[in-house]
Design a protein around this motif. Sequence first.
Motif, PDB file in Angstrom:
ATOM      1  N   ALA A   1      -1.704 -13.401   4.962  1.00  0.00           N
ATOM      2  CA  ALA A   1      -3.067 -13.890   4.769  1.00  0.00           C
ATOM      3  C   ALA A   1      -3.425 -13.962   3.291  1.00  0.00           C
ATOM      4  CB  ALA A   1      -4.050 -12.990   5.515  1.00  0.00           C
ATOM      5  N   VAL A   2      -3.101 -12.918   2.526  1.00  0.00           N
ATOM      6  CA  VAL A   2      -3.429 -12.923   1.097  1.00  0.00           C
ATOM      7  C   VAL A   2      -2.655 -14.022   0.369  1.00  0.00           C
ATOM      8  CG1 VAL A   2      -3.201 -11.604  -1.046  1.00  0.00           C
ATOM      9  CG2 VAL A   2      -4.206 -10.535   0.972  1.00  0.00           C
ATOM     10  N   ALA A   3      -1.398 -14.227   0.736  1.00  0.00           N
ATOM     11  CA  ALA A   3      -0.615 -15.303   0.116  1.00  0.00           C
ATOM     12  C   ALA A   3      -1.240 -16.660   0.427  1.00  0.00           C
ATOM     13  CB  ALA A   3       0.831 -15.259   0.591  1.00  0.00           C
ATOM     14  N   ALA A   4      -1.744 -16.844   1.633  1.00  0.00           N
ATOM     15  CA  ALA A   4      -2.395 -18.110   1.982  1.00  0.00           C
ATOM     16  C   ALA A   4      -3.641 -18.339   1.140  1.00  0.00           C
ATOM     17  CB  ALA A   4      -2.748 -18.127   3.470  1.00  0.00           C
ATOM     18  N   LEU A   5      -4.415 -17.296   0.930  1.00  0.00           N
ATOM     19  CA  LEU A   5      -5.665 -17.437   0.181  1.00  0.00           C
ATOM     20  C   LEU A   5      -5.434 -17.732  -1.298  1.00  0.00           C
ATOM     21  CD1 LEU A   5      -7.727 -14.589   1.873  1.00  0.00           C
ATOM     22  CD2 LEU A   5      -8.179 -17.050   2.032  1.00  0.00           C
ATOM     23  N   LYS A   6      -4.224 -17.555  -1.782  1.00  0.00           N
ATOM     24  CA  LYS A   6      -3.917 -17.923  -3.165  1.00  0.00           C
ATOM     25  C   LYS A   6      -3.868 -19.442  -3.342  1.00  0.00           C
ATOM     26  CE  LYS A   6      -1.412 -13.687  -4.305  1.00  0.00           C
ATOM     27  NZ  LYS A   6      -0.083 -13.090  -4.635  1.00  0.00           N
TER      28      LYS A   6
ATOM     29  N   MET B   1       6.239  -3.177  10.331  1.00  0.00           N
ATOM     30  CA  MET B   1       5.968  -3.754   9.016  1.00  0.00           C
ATOM     31  C   MET B   1       6.087  -2.673   7.964  1.00  0.00           C
ATOM     32  SD  MET B   1       4.692  -6.615   7.558  1.00  0.00           S
ATOM     33  CE  MET B   1       4.243  -6.961   5.874  1.00  0.00           C
ATOM     34  N   SER B   2       6.603  -3.049   6.811  1.00  0.00           N
ATOM     35  CA  SER B   2       6.643  -2.157   5.654  1.00  0.00           C
ATOM     36  C   SER B   2       6.244  -2.952   4.425  1.00  0.00           C
ATOM     37  CB  SER B   2       8.049  -1.580   5.454  1.00  0.00           C
ATOM     38  OG  SER B   2       8.141  -0.929   4.197  1.00  0.00           O
ATOM     39  N   SER B   3       5.459  -2.331   3.558  1.00  0.00           N
ATOM     40  CA  SER B   3       5.071  -3.019   2.324  1.00  0.00           C
ATOM     41  C   SER B   3       6.220  -3.075   1.325  1.00  0.00           C
ATOM     42  CB  SER B   3       3.857  -2.338   1.697  1.00  0.00           C
ATOM     43  OG  SER B   3       4.158  -1.005   1.315  1.00  0.00           O
ATOM     44  N   MET B   4       7.366  -2.474   1.669  1.00  0.00           N
ATOM     45  CA  MET B   4       8.529  -2.565   0.788  1.00  0.00           C
ATOM     46  C   MET B   4       9.157  -3.952   0.864  1.00  0.00           C
ATOM     47  SD  MET B   4      11.820  -0.080   0.527  1.00  0.00           S
ATOM     48  CE  MET B   4      10.851   1.126  -0.350  1.00  0.00           C
ATOM     49  N   PHE B   5       9.063  -4.595   2.028  1.00  0.00           N
ATOM     50  CA  PHE B   5       9.682  -5.899   2.225  1.00  0.00           C
ATOM     51  C   PHE B   5       8.605  -6.901   2.613  1.00  0.00           C
ATOM     52  CE2 PHE B   5      12.598  -2.624   3.995  1.00  0.00           C
ATOM     53  CZ  PHE B   5      13.513  -2.604   2.960  1.00  0.00           C
ATOM     54  N   VAL B   6       8.138  -7.694   1.671  1.00  0.00           N
ATOM     55  CA  VAL B   6       7.053  -8.636   1.975  1.00  0.00           C
ATOM     56  C   VAL B   6       7.390 -10.066   1.563  1.00  0.00           C
ATOM     57  CG1 VAL B   6       5.341  -6.795   1.786  1.00  0.00           C
ATOM     58  CG2 VAL B   6       5.828  -8.228  -0.212  1.00  0.00           C
ATOM     59  N   ASP B   7       8.554 -10.274   0.997  1.00  0.00           N
ATOM     60  CA  ASP B   7       8.912 -11.607   0.483  1.00  0.00           C
ATOM     61  C   ASP B   7       8.805 -12.682   1.563  1.00  0.00           C
ATOM     62  OD1 ASP B   7      10.455  -9.375  -0.885  1.00  0.00           O
ATOM     63  OD2 ASP B   7      10.759 -10.982  -2.347  1.00  0.00           O
ATOM     64  N   ALA B   8       9.351 -12.399   2.747  1.00  0.00           N
ATOM     65  CA  ALA B   8       9.374 -13.422   3.791  1.00  0.00           C
ATOM     66  C   ALA B   8       7.988 -13.638   4.385  1.00  0.00           C
ATOM     67  CB  ALA B   8      10.368 -13.038   4.879  1.00  0.00           C
ATOM     68  N   GLU B   9       7.174 -12.563   4.477  1.00  0.00           N
ATOM     69  CA  GLU B   9       5.812 -12.719   4.984  1.00  0.00           C
ATOM     70  C   GLU B   9       4.994 -13.613   4.044  1.00  0.00           C
ATOM     71  OE1 GLU B   9       7.496  -9.948   4.980  1.00  0.00           O
ATOM     72  OE2 GLU B   9       7.454  -9.223   7.050  1.00  0.00           O
ATOM     73  N   GLU B  10       5.194 -13.435   2.743  1.00  0.00           N
ATOM     74  CA  GLU B  10       4.507 -14.298   1.780  1.00  0.00           C
ATOM     75  C   GLU B  10       5.072 -15.714   1.813  1.00  0.00           C
ATOM     76  OE1 GLU B  10       3.234 -10.873  -1.462  1.00  0.00           O
ATOM     77  OE2 GLU B  10       5.123 -11.963  -1.749  1.00  0.00           O
ATOM     78  N   ALA B  11       6.389 -15.831   1.997  1.00  0.00           N
ATOM     79  CA  ALA B  11       7.020 -17.161   2.057  1.00  0.00           C
ATOM     80  C   ALA B  11       6.545 -17.952   3.267  1.00  0.00           C
ATOM     81  CB  ALA B  11       8.536 -17.019   2.087  1.00  0.00           C
TER      82      ALA B  11
END
Length: 239
Positions: A80-85, A43-53
């Motif tokens: 998880a953070v995207a879900a909590l939004k 995992m890298s915090s540089m690429f998070v678009d798909a994890e949030e999607a």
Amino acid sequence: MPLFEEIDSQASPLGQISLRKRRMPAFGDRDIYEVKLGEEFLMSSMFVDAEEALSTLGLAAVEGDQLSVVVGGLGLGYTAVAALKDPRIAELLVVDAIETVIGWHQDERVPLGKILNADSRNRYILGSFFDLAVEPSTGFDPACSGKKFDAILLDIDHSPTEYLNSANASFYTTANLSLMAEQLKPGGVFAMWSQNLPEAPFEALLKTVFERVDAHVVSFYNPFQQDESTNSVYVCVKA
């Protein structure tokens, strides 16, 4: 300020897992967090678009309010953070098999730990997602055996055919996906991330269990390749 720092490295049941932080001058004034298992990047915090999607696309397919949701795989916390939004979320169970990863968030050694810890809807569950998924009589919530959920969001393996651990391969069968689906309410959603484009054989497998299966391609800019990269998210709705 150092350009690279190893924050932690611990033995885990799957091998040595490490948390690192780096800065790349070309990408400006930002810390980039990385998780490695052995020599493999997870995992890298540089690429998070798909994890949030995974969260936004999965939850968009869920109807109703006061949702109970499971996230399989904590990573750096972006799913998880995207879900909590989503204000409809009443409780979120984040399942991870590696105690060290949960500890990084509880101790706020990763940026999103503070957000997850501050949200009373969030609960960390230490355990193997794949073991809990195929035991519907006990299920994901150790405080409530047999609980059913509105959504299960999975981001652990690299793809349905490339596994973080070879033992995970047995999950991707009609029988075991059906056991997991027993833990969903009627109309509940199973969504899963993959690093690859949608794979027709896996879509066909999902259709043996779920009433509706949609595969979404998620594109994002990759500065290393100076081009677009793609992941995919499968969204499945139970009858």
